[in-house]
Design a protein around this motif. Structure first.
Motif, PDB file in Angstrom:
ATOM      1  N   ILE A 187     -65.772 100.132 127.361  1.00 28.19           N
ATOM      2  CA  ILE A 187     -64.452 100.572 127.834  1.00 28.19           C
ATOM      3  C   ILE A 187     -63.371  99.551 127.464  1.00 28.19           C
ATOM      4  CG2 ILE A 187     -63.074 101.018 129.919  1.00 28.19           C
ATOM      5  CD1 ILE A 187     -65.594 102.303 131.136  1.00 28.19           C
ATOM      6  N   ILE A 188     -63.697  98.257 127.587  1.00 29.31           N
ATOM      7  CA  ILE A 188     -62.743  97.212 127.191  1.00 29.31           C
ATOM      8  C   ILE A 188     -62.418  97.324 125.707  1.00 29.31           C
ATOM      9  CG2 ILE A 188     -62.453  94.718 126.860  1.00 29.31           C
ATOM     10  CD1 ILE A 188     -64.107  94.339 129.436  1.00 29.31           C
ATOM     11  N   LEU A 189     -63.449  97.479 124.873  1.00 30.47           N
ATOM     12  CA  LEU A 189     -63.238  97.616 123.429  1.00 30.47           C
ATOM     13  C   LEU A 189     -62.396  98.847 123.110  1.00 30.47           C
ATOM     14  CD1 LEU A 189     -66.777  96.680 122.062  1.00 30.47           C
ATOM     15  CD2 LEU A 189     -64.681  95.334 121.870  1.00 30.47           C
ATOM     16  N   TYR A 190     -62.630  99.926 123.852  1.00 35.83           N
ATOM     17  CA  TYR A 190     -61.850 101.148 123.658  1.00 35.83           C
ATOM     18  C   TYR A 190     -60.386 100.895 124.008  1.00 35.83           C
ATOM     19  CZ  TYR A 190     -61.338 106.197 123.204  1.00 35.83           C
ATOM     20  OH  TYR A 190     -60.983 107.458 122.777  1.00 35.83           O
ATOM     21  N   GLY A 191     -60.159 100.171 125.112  1.00 31.75           N
ATOM     22  CA  GLY A 191     -58.789  99.838 125.511  1.00 31.75           C
ATOM     23  C   GLY A 191     -58.100  98.953 124.487  1.00 31.75           C
ATOM     24  N   LEU A 192     -58.833  97.985 123.939  1.00 34.17           N
ATOM     25  CA  LEU A 192     -58.277  97.108 122.910  1.00 34.17           C
ATOM     26  C   LEU A 192     -57.933  97.891 121.641  1.00 34.17           C
ATOM     27  CD1 LEU A 192     -60.589  93.972 123.295  1.00 34.17           C
ATOM     28  CD2 LEU A 192     -58.202  94.210 124.024  1.00 34.17           C
ATOM     29  N   LYS A 193     -58.761  98.880 121.329  1.00 34.95           N
ATOM     30  CA  LYS A 193     -58.480  99.734 120.171  1.00 34.95           C
ATOM     31  C   LYS A 193     -57.183 100.515 120.389  1.00 34.95           C
ATOM     32  CE  LYS A 193     -60.408 103.509 117.405  1.00 34.95           C
ATOM     33  NZ  LYS A 193     -59.302 104.467 117.649  1.00 34.95           N
ATOM     34  N   LEU A 194     -57.004 101.015 121.613  1.00 34.38           N
ATOM     35  CA  LEU A 194     -55.766 101.730 121.932  1.00 34.38           C
ATOM     36  C   LEU A 194     -54.553 100.808 121.808  1.00 34.38           C
ATOM     37  CD1 LEU A 194     -56.801 103.843 125.069  1.00 34.38           C
ATOM     38  CD2 LEU A 194     -56.453 104.660 122.733  1.00 34.38           C
ATOM     39  N   PHE A 195     -54.720  99.552 122.264  1.00 36.35           N
ATOM     40  CA  PHE A 195     -53.623  98.591 122.172  1.00 36.35           C
ATOM     41  C   PHE A 195     -53.326  98.256 120.710  1.00 36.35           C
ATOM     42  CE2 PHE A 195     -51.757  94.300 122.237  1.00 36.35           C
ATOM     43  CZ  PHE A 195     -50.690  94.536 123.103  1.00 36.35           C
ATOM     44  N   TYR A 196     -54.372  98.142 119.909  1.00 40.25           N
ATOM     45  CA  TYR A 196     -54.202  97.891 118.470  1.00 40.25           C
ATOM     46  C   TYR A 196     -53.420  99.034 117.826  1.00 40.25           C
ATOM     47  CZ  TYR A 196     -55.419  97.522 113.512  1.00 40.25           C
ATOM     48  OH  TYR A 196     -55.370  97.459 112.138  1.00 40.25           O
ATOM     49  N   ASN A 197     -53.770 100.270 118.202  1.00 42.10           N
ATOM     50  CA  ASN A 197     -53.044 101.431 117.683  1.00 42.10           C
ATOM     51  C   ASN A 197     -51.580 101.395 118.095  1.00 42.10           C
ATOM     52  OD1 ASN A 197     -55.381 102.403 116.542  1.00 42.10           O
ATOM     53  ND2 ASN A 197     -55.863 103.786 118.231  1.00 42.10           N
ATOM     54  N   PHE A 198     -51.323 100.913 119.326  1.00 44.34           N
ATOM     55  CA  PHE A 198     -49.941 100.777 119.811  1.00 44.34           C
ATOM     56  C   PHE A 198     -49.167  99.778 118.948  1.00 44.34           C
ATOM     57  CE2 PHE A 198     -47.231  97.880 122.296  1.00 44.34           C
ATOM     58  CZ  PHE A 198     -46.184  98.753 122.611  1.00 44.34           C
ATOM     59  N   VAL A 199     -49.772  98.615 118.669  1.00 45.96           N
ATOM     60  CA  VAL A 199     -49.116  97.594 117.853  1.00 45.96           C
ATOM     61  C   VAL A 199     -48.826  98.103 116.452  1.00 45.96           C
ATOM     62  CG1 VAL A 199     -49.388  95.312 116.806  1.00 45.96           C
ATOM     63  CG2 VAL A 199     -50.119  95.684 119.159  1.00 45.96           C
ATOM     64  N   ILE A 200     -49.803  98.761 115.834  1.00 48.62           N
ATOM     65  CA  ILE A 200     -49.634  99.301 114.477  1.00 48.62           C
ATOM     66  C   ILE A 200     -48.503 100.324 114.448  1.00 48.62           C
ATOM     67  CG2 ILE A 200     -50.719 100.672 112.649  1.00 48.62           C
ATOM     68  CD1 ILE A 200     -51.693  97.782 112.807  1.00 48.62           C
ATOM     69  N   LEU A 201     -48.502 101.184 115.445  1.00 50.59           N
ATOM     70  CA  LEU A 201     -47.462 102.235 115.518  1.00 50.59           C
ATOM     71  C   LEU A 201     -46.093 101.605 115.753  1.00 50.59           C
ATOM     72  CD1 LEU A 201     -47.238 105.326 115.428  1.00 50.59           C
ATOM     73  CD2 LEU A 201     -47.377 105.339 117.914  1.00 50.59           C
ATOM     74  N   LEU A 202     -46.049 100.544 116.560  1.00 50.14           N
ATOM     75  CA  LEU A 202     -44.798  99.860 116.858  1.00 50.14           C
ATOM     76  C   LEU A 202     -44.234  99.181 115.612  1.00 50.14           C
ATOM     77  CD1 LEU A 202     -42.901  99.244 119.271  1.00 50.14           C
ATOM     78  CD2 LEU A 202     -44.152  97.106 119.559  1.00 50.14           C
ATOM     79  N   ILE A 203     -45.122  98.561 114.823  1.00 47.45           N
ATOM     80  CA  ILE A 203     -44.711  97.858 113.607  1.00 47.45           C
ATOM     81  C   ILE A 203     -44.154  98.828 112.573  1.00 47.45           C
ATOM     82  CG2 ILE A 203     -45.533  96.531 111.614  1.00 47.45           C
ATOM     83  CD1 ILE A 203     -47.519  95.178 113.511  1.00 47.45           C
ATOM     84  N   HIS A 204     -44.827  99.981 112.474  1.00 45.85           N
ATOM     85  CA  HIS A 204     -44.402 100.960 111.476  1.00 45.85           C
ATOM     86  C   HIS A 204     -43.261 101.836 111.990  1.00 45.85           C
ATOM     87  CE1 HIS A 204     -48.277  99.743 109.800  1.00 45.85           C
ATOM     88  NE2 HIS A 204     -47.885 100.267 108.650  1.00 45.85           N
TER      89      HIS A 204
END
Length: 204
Positions: A187-204
């Motif tokens: 679940i932690i890894l899944y949450g980190l993946k979601l946060f990574y997707n947030f950062v990528i989307l924010l950058i782009h």
């Protein structure tokens, strides 16, 4: 009947892969009293059905149109999921169904809600799969199709809880502790993946 069976099979196809909701139901079936685990499974199914209906009628399109909404769900969803995973990972396992392990009704329902509705990937995937079927159906078949999806969701989560709860007595505290840690870590890894997707989307 054909439309109903399409909805039923689609529902099972969506629920079967191991994800946050399945992990939550499995963990509750192992660590909570039988009554509370069924409550958890029911509300996971309830919120999942609500999400399926929303996806079927186009909530994914709304997220795509309003980028800020997608970002907000990704950010808050990732933080909450990581928090829940951390608590599960660190939780000490005692006797099953004891007052030390029993969740409050509010926490059971709110966690079920978060596991389903704060998962933007599930919203997008559900919208793509269910939305694709919607365009192939006559308007008169909408309610029949989504009824099949709803029945699949209810059957899956209640059935999963039933099977796991039936065999939970074969697990001792040490095994349950390991299961808690594994589920928490995933679940932690899944949450980190979601946060990574947030950062990528924010950058782009």
């Amino acid at each position: 009947m054909n439309i109903f069976l399409q909805g039923l099979t689609m529902g099972f196809a969506i629920e079967a892969p191991i994800g946050l909701a399945n992990l939550f139901v499995i963990n509750n079936a192992l660590t909570q009293s039988r009554k509370r685990s069924y409550v958890a499974a029911f509300f996971v199914a309830f919120f999942d059905i609500a999400l399926s209906v929303a996806c079927f009628f186009g909530i994914g399109a709304i997220m795509k149109r309003f980028e800020w909404l997608k970002l907000a769900i990704l950010l808050f969803g990732s933080l909450i999921v990581v928090y829940m995973g951390t608590n599960l990972f660190r939780a000490e396992t005692t006797e099953i169904g004891s007052k030390d392990t029993e969740l409050t009704m509010f926490k059971t329902i709110s966690t079920a809600f978060v596991m389903i509705w704060f998962n933007p990937q599930a919203i997008i995937d559900g919208s793509l799969m269910l939305g694709a079927f919607q365009v192939t159906l006559p308007v008169s078949g909408y309610s029949i199709f989504i009824s099949g999806v709803a029945l699949a969701s209810l059957t899956w989560f209640i059935g999963l809880n039933l099977v796991i709860a039936k065999f939970k007595d074969k697990f001792n505290a040490r095994v349950l502790r390991i299961i808690n840690m594994v589920c928490g870590a995933v679940i932690i890894l899944y949450g980190l993946k979601l946060f990574y997707n947030f950062v990528i989307l924010l950058i782009h």
